[in-house]
Design an enzyme around this catalytic site. Structure first.
Site, PDB file in Angstrom:
ATOM      1  N   HIS A  87       5.352  -1.553  -2.271  1.00  0.00           N
ATOM      2  CA  HIS A  87       4.435  -1.955  -3.349  1.00  0.00           C
ATOM      3  C   HIS A  87       5.014  -1.616  -4.724  1.00  0.00           C
ATOM      4  O   HIS A  87       4.888  -2.400  -5.667  1.00  0.00           O
ATOM      5  CB  HIS A  87       3.075  -1.270  -3.189  1.00  0.00           C
ATOM      6  CG  HIS A  87       2.256  -1.832  -2.065  1.00  0.00           C
ATOM      7  ND1 HIS A  87       1.912  -3.160  -1.990  1.00  0.00           N
ATOM      8  CD2 HIS A  87       1.711  -1.246  -0.969  1.00  0.00           C
ATOM      9  CE1 HIS A  87       1.191  -3.370  -0.895  1.00  0.00           C
ATOM     10  NE2 HIS A  87       1.057  -2.217  -0.250  1.00  0.00           N
ATOM     11  N   GLU A  98      -4.702  -3.741  -3.793  1.00  0.00           N
ATOM     12  CA  GLU A  98      -5.536  -4.402  -2.788  1.00  0.00           C
ATOM     13  C   GLU A  98      -7.013  -4.076  -2.925  1.00  0.00           C
ATOM     14  O   GLU A  98      -7.802  -4.378  -2.031  1.00  0.00           O
ATOM     15  CB  GLU A  98      -5.020  -4.032  -1.383  1.00  0.00           C
ATOM     16  CG  GLU A  98      -3.652  -4.647  -1.117  1.00  0.00           C
ATOM     17  CD  GLU A  98      -3.044  -4.236   0.225  1.00  0.00           C
ATOM     18  OE1 GLU A  98      -3.804  -3.839   1.127  1.00  0.00           O
ATOM     19  OE2 GLU A  98      -1.813  -4.312   0.341  1.00  0.00           O
ATOM     20  N   HIS A 123      -3.104   2.001  -4.286  1.00  0.00           N
ATOM     21  CA  HIS A 123      -3.065   0.982  -3.235  1.00  0.00           C
ATOM     22  C   HIS A 123      -4.339   0.151  -3.245  1.00  0.00           C
ATOM     23  O   HIS A 123      -4.314  -1.052  -3.395  1.00  0.00           O
ATOM     24  CB  HIS A 123      -2.842   1.607  -1.854  1.00  0.00           C
ATOM     25  CG  HIS A 123      -2.517   0.567  -0.824  1.00  0.00           C
ATOM     26  ND1 HIS A 123      -3.490  -0.179  -0.207  1.00  0.00           N
ATOM     27  CD2 HIS A 123      -1.324   0.142  -0.348  1.00  0.00           C
ATOM     28  CE1 HIS A 123      -2.894  -1.039   0.621  1.00  0.00           C
ATOM     29  NE2 HIS A 123      -1.589  -0.859   0.555  1.00  0.00           N
TER      30      HIS A 123
HETATM   31 CO    CO Z   1      -0.168  -2.101   1.405  1.00  0.00          CO
END
Ligand code: CO
Length: 293
Positions: free
Chosen positions: A238, A206, A176
């Site tokens: 995602h 991210e 993530h």
């Molecule tokens: Co997210």
């Protein structure tokens, strides 16, 4: 922030109109232990599969102990509520457990790194632990990557769950990632993975490293075929969109454009037995601190 949490927790007690819950539990004769599993949340059926597997493994490790769930993402909670599925927030779930007479609660984080979501959970647990006449004891189990020992352990467990690689093949894992300092765990894990397998590349959506670094490494290692896998507890939004989606800015889109042949495997780490075992080890460690028996 802690104060805010306390106010929130105490406010909730009053709001629910269950003043009795704050005064009932401490003087029970026999302890009533419980486990609360806290995840970000998912609305994907694939994601639910990971959570179901996780719960099954927890129940195996803690026979007879009630297991409940909470999601930290309010967006997911609201989405599920519209479908008639009500998953509480951690605060609401704990208030309900108090009301239901639990005396000892182990909260387990299903997060991957100790980032913002985990820090929020720490504050919630802290809030409940100082509440007068609340739970006798409440403890929190750490996320997947927490102590230094977790890093090589997670690398080994992950490698056991990756497909074997022929010449010219590699694996791109999507973590993530976050702007929080805990993002550094991804680079540490990449190092641990490379000690065992130089064809496994870990990037983030991210945080850092990104798909650009992953693409560069794939090129340098003369990889032609890439397995794409999420390094997240669930294969949710995602994984389906940012990793394996058909848009040009997904990892699949970016790598395909650069000439790689992509082979997505949409399986979350919450579905990998060896990885779940590490989370459960953390839960066992926390549970032991409840001081039962
Ligand atoms: Co997210």
């Amino acid at each position: 922030m802690l104060k805010k949490c306390l106010v929130l927790v105490l406010g909730l007690c009053l709001f629910v109109g269950v003043s009795s819950i704050c005064f009932a539990s401490k003087h029970k004769h026999s302890p009533k232990p419980g486990i609360l599993l806290v995840a970000f949340g998912t609305s994907y059926p694939d994601g639910k599969r990971a959570y179901s597997f996780f719960e099954k493994e927890v129940k195996k490790a803690f026979p007879g102990i009630e297991v409940r769930w909470a999601y930290t993402s309010s967006i997911i909670r609201h989405k599920l509520a519209k479908e008639g599925k009500n998953i509480p927030s951690p605060v609401k779930a704990l208030a309900q457990m108090m009301s239901d007479g639990f005396t000892h609660v182990a909260v387990q984080s299903l997060h991957t790194i100790p980032g913002e979501e985990y820090e929020y959970l720490e504050q919630v647990v802290e809030g409940f632990s100082v509440m007068p006449k609340g739970f006798t004891k409440i403890v929190l189990g750490t996320p997947l990557l927490y102590s230094v020992h977790d890093i090589p352990k997670v690398a080994d467990a992950l490698l056991k769950n990756l497909p074997s690689l022929k010449k010219g093949w590699g694996i791109a894992l999507m973590g993530h990632g976050t702007g929080h300092r805990a993002n550094s765990y991804y680079a540490a894990l990449q190092y641990a993975l490379w000690l065992k397998n130089k064809k496994v590349f870990l990037g983030t959506v991210e945080g850092w490293p990104t798909i650009r670094e992953v693409r560069q490494e794939l090129k340098q290692h003369k990889i032609k075929d890439v397995y794409l896998m999420p390094f997240m507890s669930v294969a949710g939004d995602h994984a389906h969109n940012d990793l394996a989606g058909d848009e040009s800015d997904s990892w699949k889109g970016i790598l395909s454009k650069a000439g790689f042949k992509c082979h997505p495997i949409l399986k979350g780490t919450g579905e990998m037995k060896e990885i779940v075992e590490i989370w459960i080890e953390h839960l066992k460690h926390a549970y032991a601190k409840l001081g039962l028996k």
